[in-house]
Design a protein around this motif. Structure first.
Motif, short mmCIF file in Angstrom:
data_model
loop_
_atom_site.label_atom_id
_atom_site.label_comp_id
_atom_site.label_asym_id
_atom_site.label_seq_id
_atom_site.Cartn_x
_atom_site.Cartn_y
_atom_site.Cartn_z
N LEU A 117 0.86 -1.19 0.00
CA LEU A 117 0.00 0.00 0.00
C LEU A 117 0.90 1.24 0.00
O LEU A 117 1.31 1.73 1.05
CB LEU A 117 -0.94 0.01 1.21
CG LEU A 117 -2.25 -0.78 1.06
CD1 LEU A 117 -1.98 -2.25 0.80
CD2 LEU A 117 -3.13 -0.61 2.28
N ARG A 160 -10.37 -11.90 3.50
CA ARG A 160 -9.27 -11.82 2.52
C ARG A 160 -9.38 -12.94 1.49
O ARG A 160 -9.18 -12.71 0.29
CB ARG A 160 -7.94 -11.91 3.28
CG ARG A 160 -6.68 -11.82 2.43
CD ARG A 160 -6.46 -10.43 1.87
NE ARG A 160 -7.03 -10.25 0.56
CZ ARG A 160 -7.12 -9.08 -0.07
NH1 ARG A 160 -6.67 -7.98 0.51
NH2 ARG A 160 -7.66 -9.00 -1.27
N ASP A 179 -9.89 -12.20 -2.49
CA ASP A 179 -8.96 -12.70 -3.50
C ASP A 179 -9.67 -13.57 -4.53
O ASP A 179 -9.42 -13.47 -5.74
CB ASP A 179 -7.85 -13.51 -2.82
CG ASP A 179 -6.87 -12.65 -2.05
OD1 ASP A 179 -6.82 -11.43 -2.32
OD2 ASP A 179 -6.19 -13.18 -1.16
N VAL A 223 -12.27 -5.66 -3.56
CA VAL A 223 -11.31 -4.83 -2.83
C VAL A 223 -11.65 -4.87 -1.34
O VAL A 223 -12.80 -4.64 -0.95
CB VAL A 223 -11.36 -3.37 -3.33
CG1 VAL A 223 -10.45 -2.48 -2.50
CG2 VAL A 223 -10.96 -3.31 -4.80
N ASP A 237 -6.50 -4.10 0.96
CA ASP A 237 -6.07 -3.47 -0.30
C ASP A 237 -6.06 -1.95 -0.18
O ASP A 237 -5.36 -1.28 -0.94
CB ASP A 237 -7.03 -3.87 -1.43
CG ASP A 237 -7.06 -5.36 -1.65
OD1 ASP A 237 -6.00 -5.94 -1.93
OD2 ASP A 237 -8.15 -5.95 -1.53
N ALA A 274 -3.47 2.92 -0.85
CA ALA A 274 -3.95 1.81 -1.69
C ALA A 274 -2.79 1.23 -2.49
O ALA A 274 -1.72 1.84 -2.61
CB ALA A 274 -5.04 2.31 -2.63
N ARG A 275 -3.04 0.06 -3.02
CA ARG A 275 -2.08 -0.50 -3.97
C ARG A 275 -2.03 0.39 -5.21
O ARG A 275 -3.03 0.98 -5.60
CB ARG A 275 -2.50 -1.92 -4.36
CG ARG A 275 -2.63 -2.85 -3.18
CD ARG A 275 -2.88 -4.30 -3.62
NE ARG A 275 -3.20 -5.13 -2.47
CZ ARG A 275 -2.29 -5.58 -1.59
NH1 ARG A 275 -1.01 -5.27 -1.75
NH2 ARG A 275 -2.65 -6.32 -0.57
N ILE A 296 -4.57 -0.07 -7.92
CA ILE A 296 -5.92 0.36 -7.55
C ILE A 296 -6.02 1.87 -7.64
O ILE A 296 -6.96 2.41 -8.25
CB ILE A 296 -6.28 -0.14 -6.14
CG1 ILE A 296 -6.35 -1.66 -6.12
CG2 ILE A 296 -7.61 0.47 -5.67
CD1 ILE A 296 -6.62 -2.26 -4.75
#
Length: 434
Positions: free
Chosen positions: A104, A234, A238, A243, A270, A289-290, A293
């Motif tokens: 992140l 999670r 996935d 998200v 995420d 965030a990633r 994303i």
């Protein structure tokens, strides 16, 4: 017993000029504050176990935060980051990047928790091109029109008189063992099973953009989640490309004895939403965030005139310095354990306290009637008895029957013991009077 002075009269003189929708928890008019104390205009000191609802993480007016803000005010007060960038924000990105969960490392800054929550949800919808959001029973994500649709901790936040709230929100159960009357494992299994049922009946995974969850529910009554529950979220995120958003607005920034409350459960979100304690009282919030994303944010979907204010960023940097250099995360864990032990000892003497729970310096006591129903009248009586002894605490929960304690992270062992002494006296007085 010495009674606190009556400050209600001067405060009430201004009530006709204030919105009646926001009622103050106390009649106090505060003049100044330092550390864990608030002072009225007559110099009377009050032990503050609210931290401005979890905001003054380093205590009131910590000298290093004050100095950083004063220095910044003399250089630049407003550098709108949609127009120019400023060094405190760039430095804050570097600092926060080293504190975030793995991966992140892309940021957007805002002003309030609700604004950051809405930004996170909007970003998740941009990224997935899906509409629906799963929230959990007892959630609190804000009072703005969009965030109110995500909030289920009290009907007052969702009043139909405000008009229909934004659509696409589905509510799932959160593991609350005391409320269900089950053990932790049973509550977890039920909630995970119900989440799968929701995917089959209310929002198909292909229509679900995000799951947003508080690692420790705030307004609902300081209910922690669990490792098994968050692992299940999670796994499903996935599997279905959903998200996972962690709302760390109240529980984050060292409050629970870890920098992020999700660390207690090895949570891997995420997006993380943060606010409150990040700048010791200055308005600053944000999301991390990633990169992939954040890259999906549509043009114009993020912004704000005062977002990422330079003085607030300078205060946040000083806050992070103080937390690290003064060992405040460790202090939160140690003082939280001390506070929890004291609260449990009080509960052992009073059947009206049905449950004590929380993490670190985020602890709650739930008041119930003999048949186990919520007892808001008891919680209210305890608050008054504590205020009469110059300690400020707050209620939460859908019925206002849960007393929460959320002192600054700088709280000392002596101050915790002082608070427990007041708490015991206040509970004894309030319950004996019923």
């Amino acid at each position: 017993m010495a009674q606190s002075p009556n400050l209600q009269a001067p405060a009430n003189a201004y009530r006709p000029h204030l919105s009646p929708a926001l009622m103050q928890a106390t009649p106090l008019v505060v003049d100044r504050a330092l550390g864990c104390r608030l002072f009225d205009k007559d110099g009377n000191a009050y032990l503050d176990f609210t931290s401005g609802i979890g905001v003054t993480s380093t205590g009131h007016c910590h000298p290093r935060v004050v100095e950083a803000a004063q220095r910044q005010v003399g250089r630049l007060i407003h550098g709108q980051y949609g127009v120019v960038m400023h060094q405190p924000m760039l430095d804050l990105i570097d600092r926060l990047g080293g504190l975030m969960p793995d991966g992140l490392n892309a940021f957007f800054f805002a002003n309030s928790g609700a604004e950051a929550v809405e930004s996170a949800v909007r970003l998740a919808r941009n990224y997935t091109r899906r509409q629906n959001i799963i929230v959990f029973q007892g959630s609190f994500h804000g009072r703005t029109f969009g965030s109110a649709a995500l909030t289920t901790s009290g009907a007052r936040f969702r009043s139909a008189q405000s008009g229909a709230l934004p659509p696409g929100v589905v509510v799932a159960p959160f593991p609350t063992p005391f409320r269900y009357g089950w053990d932790q494992e049973t509550a977890e299994r039920f909630c995970i099973r119900e989440l799968d049922h929701i995917f089959a009946t209310l929002t198909a995974p292909a229509d679900t953009a995000a799951i947003i969850v508080e690692p420790v529910q705030g307004e609902a009554g300081y209910q922690p989640g669990s490792r098994a529950f968050f692992a299940a979220l999670r796994e499903r995120a996935d599997k279905h490309g959903i998200v996972l958003i962690a709302d760390e607005v109240q529980a984050g920034v060292g409050r629970t004895g870890r920098f992020w409350a999700g660390e207690h459960f090895d949570m891997q979100p995420d997006i993380v939403v943060f606010a409150k304690g990040i700048a010791s009282g200055f308005p600053l919030s944000g999301i991390a965030a990633r990169e992939e994303i954040m890259a999906a944010a549509l043009p114009g979907s993020q912004g704000g005139t005062f977002s990422g204010n330079v003085v607030a960023c300078a205060a946040a940097l000083a806050t992070l310095d103080v937390i690290a250099e003064e060992g405040l995360i460790e202090n939160a864990a140690q003082r939280g354990a001390q506070l929890r032990a004291g609260l449990e000892a009080t509960a052992a003497r009073h059947k009206a306290i049905g449950d004590v729970r929380g993490l670190g310096l985020m602890q709650a006591s739930e008041f119930v009637t003999p048949d186990g129903a919520p007892a808001p009248h008891l919680a209210k009586a305890v608050l008054k008895a504590a205020l009469d002894r110059n300690m400020i605490i707050l209620v939460c929960g859908p019925y206002g029957h849960i007393v929460r304690m959320i002192p600054p992270l700088v709280i000392s062992a002596d101050e915790v013991q002082e608070a427990l002494d007041i708490w015991n006296a206040a509970v004894d007085e309030a319950l004996e009077a019923q």
